[in-house]
Design a protein around this motif. Structure first.
Motif, mmCIF file in Angstrom:
data_model
loop_
_atom_site.group_PDB
_atom_site.id
_atom_site.type_symbol
_atom_site.label_atom_id
_atom_site.label_comp_id
_atom_site.label_asym_id
_atom_site.label_seq_id
_atom_site.Cartn_x
_atom_site.Cartn_y
_atom_site.Cartn_z
ATOM 1 N N LEU A 105 0.812 -1.213 0.000
ATOM 2 C CA LEU A 105 0.000 0.000 0.000
ATOM 3 C C LEU A 105 0.848 1.266 0.000
ATOM 4 C CD1 LEU A 105 -2.867 -1.096 2.378
ATOM 5 C CD2 LEU A 105 -3.042 -0.652 -0.075
ATOM 6 N N VAL A 106 2.083 1.188 0.432
ATOM 7 C CA VAL A 106 2.931 2.376 0.428
ATOM 8 C C VAL A 106 3.675 2.530 -0.897
ATOM 9 C CG1 VAL A 106 3.181 2.461 2.927
ATOM 10 C CG2 VAL A 106 4.818 1.135 1.556
ATOM 11 N N ALA A 107 3.501 1.559 -1.799
ATOM 12 C CA ALA A 107 4.192 1.629 -3.090
ATOM 13 C C ALA A 107 3.223 1.470 -4.253
ATOM 14 C CB ALA A 107 5.283 0.555 -3.170
ATOM 15 N N THR A 108 1.949 1.639 -3.989
ATOM 16 C CA THR A 108 0.931 1.445 -5.015
ATOM 17 C C THR A 108 1.032 2.521 -6.090
ATOM 18 O OG1 THR A 108 -0.584 0.433 -3.439
ATOM 19 C CG2 THR A 108 -1.544 1.361 -5.448
ATOM 20 N N PRO A 109 1.075 2.110 -7.349
ATOM 21 C CA PRO A 109 0.952 3.098 -8.418
ATOM 22 C C PRO A 109 -0.518 3.461 -8.607
ATOM 23 C CG PRO A 109 1.330 0.921 -9.330
ATOM 24 C CD PRO A 109 1.307 0.758 -7.852
ATOM 25 N N TRP A 110 -0.853 4.706 -8.377
ATOM 26 C CA TRP A 110 -2.237 5.144 -8.420
ATOM 27 C C TRP A 110 -2.585 5.601 -9.835
ATOM 28 C CZ3 TRP A 110 -4.656 3.615 -4.238
ATOM 29 C CH2 TRP A 110 -3.921 3.447 -3.057
ATOM 30 N N SER A 111 -3.568 4.949 -10.428
ATOM 31 C CA SER A 111 -3.870 5.177 -11.834
ATOM 32 C C SER A 111 -5.032 6.127 -12.066
ATOM 33 C CB SER A 111 -4.209 3.840 -12.511
ATOM 34 O OG SER A 111 -3.157 2.912 -12.353
#
Length: 123
Positions: A105-111
């Motif tokens: 969750l701290v490295a999620t690429p947010w699209s």
């Protein structure tokens, strides 16, 4: 077309509570991690909270830990941010985002991003 629609913002007194909602359209909601971000005037965007696609893992920033809670209802394609003990420093535009479920969750690429909802805290 993917749409994330936030609601629930508004004016609240310091110490009060609000619940933000974000409804998702046009994506397979249950296969996306979801997050809440905020941005105050003159400040950088801050990652506030995240939740895994099944809802089994969550992240909360230190600044909101113990006061804010992220949750999701995959049957309703909606993610929530319950905010309590609000402070003046919580005042910001709050955005929800959807991202890949494959990272922490701290490295999620947010699209995908919503348009934001304003939270104003009066003292």
């Amino acid at each position: 077309q993917v749409q994330l629609v936030e609601s629930g913002g508004g004016l609240v007194q310091a110490g009060g509570s609000l619940r933000l909602s974000c409804a998702a359209f046009g994506l397979t909601f249950s296969r996306h991690a979801m997050g809440w971000f905020r941005q105050a005037p003159g400040k950088e965007r801050e990652y506030v909270a995240g939740i895994s696609f099944r809802g089994t893992s969550t992240y909360h920033a230190d600044s909101v830990e113990g006061r804010f809670t992220i949750s999701r209802d995959n049957a309703k394609n909606t993610v929530y941010l319950q905010m309590s003990s609000l402070k003046s420093e919580d005042m910001a535009v709050y955005y929800c985002a959807a991202g890949s479920p494959d990272r922490s969750l701290v490295a999620t690429p947010w699209s995908y991003w919503g348009q934001g909802t304003q939270v104003t805290v009066s003292s």
